[in-house]
Design a protein around this motif. Structure first.
Motif, PDB file in Angstrom:
ATOM      1  N   PRO A  38      28.096  47.342  31.940  1.00 10.24           N
ATOM      2  CA  PRO A  38      29.303  47.233  31.108  1.00 10.24           C
ATOM      3  C   PRO A  38      30.529  47.728  31.886  1.00 10.24           C
ATOM      4  O   PRO A  38      30.440  48.648  32.696  1.00 10.24           O
ATOM      5  N   GLY A  39      31.668  47.094  31.652  1.00  7.26           N
ATOM      6  CA  GLY A  39      32.907  47.496  32.305  1.00  7.26           C
ATOM      7  C   GLY A  39      33.061  46.992  33.723  1.00  7.26           C
ATOM      8  O   GLY A  39      34.029  47.316  34.409  1.00  7.26           O
ATOM      9  N   THR A  40      32.126  46.196  34.171  1.00  5.55           N
ATOM     10  CA  THR A  40      32.122  45.689  35.545  1.00  5.55           C
ATOM     11  C   THR A  40      32.799  44.328  35.612  1.00  5.55           C
ATOM     12  O   THR A  40      32.630  43.501  34.722  1.00  5.55           O
ATOM     13  N   ILE A  41      33.541  44.098  36.676  1.00  6.81           N
ATOM     14  CA  ILE A  41      34.024  42.757  36.974  1.00  6.81           C
ATOM     15  C   ILE A  41      33.031  42.188  37.970  1.00  6.81           C
ATOM     16  O   ILE A  41      32.847  42.729  39.057  1.00  6.81           O
ATOM     17  N   PHE A  42      32.377  41.121  37.574  1.00  5.24           N
ATOM     18  CA  PHE A  42      31.312  40.527  38.368  1.00  5.24           C
ATOM     19  C   PHE A  42      31.658  39.076  38.643  1.00  5.24           C
ATOM     20  O   PHE A  42      32.007  38.343  37.728  1.00  5.24           O
ATOM     21  N   ALA A  43      31.593  38.685  39.889  1.00  2.00           N
ATOM     22  CA  ALA A  43      31.888  37.295  40.256  1.00  2.00           C
ATOM     23  C   ALA A  43      30.616  36.615  40.723  1.00  2.00           C
ATOM     24  O   ALA A  43      29.887  37.149  41.552  1.00  2.00           O
ATOM     25  N   ARG A 178      52.022  33.456  40.700  1.00  2.00           N
ATOM     26  CA  ARG A 178      52.474  34.568  39.855  1.00  2.00           C
ATOM     27  C   ARG A 178      51.564  34.718  38.633  1.00  2.00           C
ATOM     28  O   ARG A 178      51.147  35.820  38.285  1.00  2.00           O
ATOM     29  N   SER A 179      51.252  33.602  37.978  1.00  2.00           N
ATOM     30  CA  SER A 179      50.375  33.644  36.802  1.00  2.00           C
ATOM     31  C   SER A 179      48.969  34.107  37.189  1.00  2.00           C
ATOM     32  O   SER A 179      48.323  34.841  36.443  1.00  2.00           O
ATOM     33  N   ARG A 180      48.501  33.680  38.349  1.00  2.00           N
ATOM     34  CA  ARG A 180      47.186  34.102  38.827  1.00  2.00           C
ATOM     35  C   ARG A 180      47.153  35.622  39.014  1.00  2.00           C
ATOM     36  O   ARG A 180      46.225  36.295  38.583  1.00  2.00           O
ATOM     37  N   ARG A 181      48.213  36.163  39.616  1.00  2.00           N
ATOM     38  CA  ARG A 181      48.298  37.605  39.837  1.00  2.00           C
ATOM     39  C   ARG A 181      48.336  38.342  38.499  1.00  2.00           C
ATOM     40  O   ARG A 181      47.641  39.342  38.310  1.00  2.00           O
ATOM     41  N   THR A 182      49.132  37.840  37.544  1.00  2.00           N
ATOM     42  CA  THR A 182      49.221  38.454  36.221  1.00  2.00           C
ATOM     43  C   THR A 182      47.860  38.456  35.533  1.00  2.00           C
ATOM     44  O   THR A 182      47.449  39.455  34.945  1.00  2.00           O
ATOM     45  N   MET A 183      47.161  37.327  35.622  1.00  2.00           N
ATOM     46  CA  MET A 183      45.857  37.235  34.988  1.00  2.00           C
ATOM     47  C   MET A 183      44.880  38.249  35.565  1.00  2.00           C
ATOM     48  O   MET A 183      44.192  38.948  34.842  1.00  2.00           O
ATOM     49  N   TRP A 184      44.837  38.371  36.890  1.00  2.00           N
ATOM     50  CA  TRP A 184      43.922  39.328  37.504  1.00  2.00           C
ATOM     51  C   TRP A 184      44.312  40.759  37.169  1.00  2.00           C
ATOM     52  O   TRP A 184      43.434  41.619  37.014  1.00  2.00           O
ATOM     53  N   GLN A 185      45.604  41.037  37.001  1.00  2.00           N
ATOM     54  CA  GLN A 185      46.015  42.374  36.581  1.00  2.00           C
ATOM     55  C   GLN A 185      45.509  42.689  35.178  1.00  2.00           C
ATOM     56  O   GLN A 185      45.092  43.806  34.907  1.00  2.00           O
ATOM     57  N   MET A 186      45.551  41.692  34.288  1.00  2.00           N
ATOM     58  CA  MET A 186      45.045  41.891  32.934  1.00  2.00           C
ATOM     59  C   MET A 186      43.544  42.156  32.924  1.00  2.00           C
ATOM     60  O   MET A 186      43.048  42.984  32.173  1.00  2.00           O
ATOM     61  N   ILE A 187      42.832  41.417  33.775  1.00  2.00           N
ATOM     62  CA  ILE A 187      41.383  41.623  33.845  1.00  2.00           C
ATOM     63  C   ILE A 187      41.095  43.006  34.389  1.00  2.00           C
ATOM     64  O   ILE A 187      40.263  43.731  33.886  1.00  2.00           O
TER      65      ILE A 187
END
Length: 187
Positions: A38-43, A178-187
């Motif tokens: 839980p809480g992990t970002i997994f690719a 820019r949107s890609r960077r924003t999205m990854w910041q949210m994640i």
């Protein structure tokens, strides 16, 4: 698929053991094992045709595995798929936005489908429109959005129910830098 026992180390994250899937003679998954805390970002990375989308579809209960067992958020895919669905959010490879609705209406539709009360649905929609920088187009039909704006709205729709686990299948497709960077910041 046998689900009488949970995969070793089952937790509130994602646990899979021996997932297999075939379409006729074509084997698309051949014994996938995963353990994601839980809480992990997994690719999940691999070339086209490696089974990434099939894995996401199985773990999000869209299709079933031919063999193996898995738990998502502590719930068995086979024994309690509704509980799994109540814990997850899914964004597929392509935006699932209704072009006939406005951005706000798309978000409120998801809130209705999740049985949020009307006030909470409106509050979540407003919060997500702001978070994804879509407030200026909240009242515009999504059919007029650029691909990147549709993708941002699609990602926002995934978050309406505050899922504990989010499956993102190629989430940055169609997003500008820019949107890609924003999205990854949210994640």
């Amino acid at each position: 698929m046998t689900a009488t026992t949970q995969p070793t180390g089952a937790s509130k994250g994602i646990n899979a053991l021996g997932l297999r899937k075939s379409y006729g003679e074509k084997v698309v998954l051949d014994g996938v094992d995963l353990q994601v805390a839980p809480g992990t970002i997994f690719a999940l990375l691999g070339p086209n045709g490696a089974g990434k989308t099939t894995s996401v579809q199985i773990l999000s209960t869209l299709i079933s595995a031919d063999e193996g067992q898995a738990t998502v958020a502590g719930h068995s895919l086979e024994q309690d798929p509704d509980a799994v669905r109540s814990e997850i959010g899914v964004t597929g490879q392509f935006a699932a936005v209704d072009g006939l609705l406005t951005a706000e209406e798309n978000l409120e539709l998801i809130a209705d489908l999740l049985h949020l009360d009307r006030a909470e649905g409106k509050r979540r929609a407003a919060e997500l429109l702001e978070r994804f920088e879509l407030t200026d187009v909240a009242q515009k039909s999504a059919s007029n959005f650029s691909g990147g704006m549709r993708r941002k709205l699609d990602l926002a729709m995934t978050l309406v129910g505050k899922p504990s686990i989010i499956f993102l299948d190629e989430p940055t497709t169609g997003l500008d830098p820019r949107s890609r960077r924003t999205m990854w910041q949210m994640i």
